[in-house]
Design an enzyme around this catalytic site. Sequence first.
Site, PDB file in Angstrom:
ATOM      1  N   HIS A   1       5.506   1.567  -5.443  1.00 27.87           N
ATOM      2  CA  HIS A   1       4.577   1.769  -6.558  1.00 27.87           C
ATOM      3  C   HIS A   1       4.069   3.209  -6.571  1.00 27.87           C
ATOM      4  CE1 HIS A   1       4.353  -2.564  -5.388  1.00 27.87           C
ATOM      5  NE2 HIS A   1       4.544  -2.704  -6.691  1.00 27.87           N
TER       6      HIS A   1
ATOM      7  N   HIS B   1      -3.592   3.323  -4.095  1.00 31.53           N
ATOM      8  CA  HIS B   1      -4.005   3.127  -5.498  1.00 31.53           C
ATOM      9  C   HIS B   1      -5.493   3.372  -5.711  1.00 31.53           C
ATOM     10  CE1 HIS B   1      -0.109   1.584  -6.498  1.00 31.53           C
ATOM     11  NE2 HIS B   1      -0.233   0.463  -5.818  1.00 31.53           N
TER      12      HIS B   1
ATOM     13  N   ASP C   1       7.926  -1.693   0.370  1.00 33.79           N
ATOM     14  CA  ASP C   1       8.199  -2.571  -0.769  1.00 33.79           C
ATOM     15  C   ASP C   1       9.312  -2.032  -1.671  1.00 33.79           C
ATOM     16  OD1 ASP C   1       6.426  -0.578  -1.501  1.00 33.79           O
ATOM     17  OD2 ASP C   1       4.844  -1.946  -2.161  1.00 33.79           O
TER      18      ASP C   1
ATOM     19  N   ASP D   1       6.148   4.344  -0.952  1.00 36.79           N
ATOM     20  CA  ASP D   1       5.866   2.985  -1.439  1.00 36.79           C
ATOM     21  C   ASP D   1       6.528   2.839  -2.821  1.00 36.79           C
ATOM     22  OD1 ASP D   1       3.517   0.630  -1.019  1.00 36.79           O
ATOM     23  OD2 ASP D   1       4.066   1.017  -3.107  1.00 36.79           O
TER      24      ASP D   1
HETATM   25  C1  3YP Z   1      -0.753  -4.642  -7.503  1.00 37.92           C
HETATM   26  C2  3YP Z   1      -0.848  -5.654  -8.624  1.00 37.92           C
HETATM   27  C3  3YP Z   1       0.552  -5.910  -9.080  1.00 37.92           C
HETATM   28  C4  3YP Z   1       1.454  -5.058  -8.234  1.00 37.92           C
HETATM   29  C5  3YP Z   1       0.654  -4.732  -7.030  1.00 37.92           C
HETATM   30  C6  3YP Z   1       1.145  -3.511  -6.297  1.00 37.92           C
HETATM   31  C7  3YP Z   1       0.520  -3.409  -4.953  1.00 37.92           C
HETATM   32  C8  3YP Z   1       1.252  -2.437  -4.075  1.00 37.92           C
HETATM   33  O1  3YP Z   1       2.064  -2.757  -3.254  1.00 37.92           O
HETATM   34  N1  3YP Z   1       1.011  -1.146  -4.202  1.00 37.92           N
HETATM   35  O2  3YP Z   1       1.620  -0.234  -3.446  1.00 37.92           O
HETATM   36 ZN    ZN Z   2       3.433  -0.891  -3.212  1.00 41.18          ZN
END
Ligand code: 3YP
Ligand code: ZN
Length: 366
Positions: A180, A141, A266, A178
């Site tokens: 996300h 991210h 995840d 992942d």
């Molecule tokens: C970050 C804030 C709410 C969800 C979270 C995601 C983190 C993650 O696993 N990113 O791949």
């Molecule tokens: Zn994630």
Amino acid sequence: MTTGYVWHELYGWHDTGTNAGLLPGSLVMQPYLHFESPESKQRFHSLVEVSGLAAHLTRIDPWSASDEDILRVHTPEHLARIKAESESPRGGDAGDGTSPFGHQGFAIAALAAGGASAALQAVLDGTVTNAYALVRPPGHHARPSTGMGFCIFANASIAIRRAQAAAPDLRVVTIDWDVHHGNGTQEVFWSDPSVLTISLHQDGLFPADSGYLSERGEGAGEGYALNVPLPAGTGNGGYLEAMRRVVVPAVRRHRPDVIVVPSGFDASCFDPLGRMAVTAAGYRAMTRILMDVAADVCDGRIVMTHEGGYSPTYVPLCGVSVLSEMSGVPVDVIHPLYETFDEKPEQALTPVQTAVLDRVCAAHGL
Ligand code: 3YP
Ligand code: ZN
């Protein structure tokens, strides 16, 4: 064929503090661990050791990414701010208020970026065929100008840019599984046709308003960002179909020298932050598909960099399954009760998932 493996004890020391999930400790709820605590990853490493797998892997020592390496991806302001906050006895936050780090957190973040870089270098120089960098904090991210979503520096992107500094013609496909959206990796290579960034993720999960099929890169990079936003509930059937219909043909078309997988667990059926249903067997099967296409197009070169995954008991099983497949070392750690999840109804490909994949294929000429 050998498989490289990166871990460092300091990855387990990255300190996200006490929180109730994402909430800061307060009178609102009893303080607990931050979601991104050491548990799932340290226990993944423990299982690599105790299962006997570690003895068959080639241990790769991480180094600390240099300022020069970090600055190929991030702004000087971001680097300077992480360093400055890292000097505070209380640590700091990488940018969005959900990405805390402790005193000297910069050093561990640089070691994570360096771990991804060391794994990629070992694969590119032929020391190992493929590699898994079990790093922490995660990276996918992190944007050029800020961290977010538990990420401080963009580990995989830093590794790729460093490799391209030595080999300017290096072509890469990233396949981010992942749950996300891999927004940071996508942003880094947005205008760059040398790196095709693919992200399979739960539609509309995180970040907000990110990961749509309509995001495809721009300029020379137009068409080289590829998003597969899968509906909540997708299990092995949908993920494996996405691999076969989208990922494999896209990899063949791009002809990369190496495949980089930002690997979060995840999307598993036990994860508290995702609504997907992939099992350890599903991750193993996805790994097999990638290894088969990698054998065809890039001499098997695959580097995985660890991202999310928050089940303390299931991430180790998923991780060891992937490493077992990557290395060819049989490891059977799955209890029969877990295997019943491989047969649940949500594992079947659904018409809604097929319709998404139809749209992805049509949009990208696959
Ligand atoms: C970050 C804030 C709410 C969800 C979270 C995601 C983190 C993650 O696993 N990113 O791949
Ligand atoms: Zn994630």
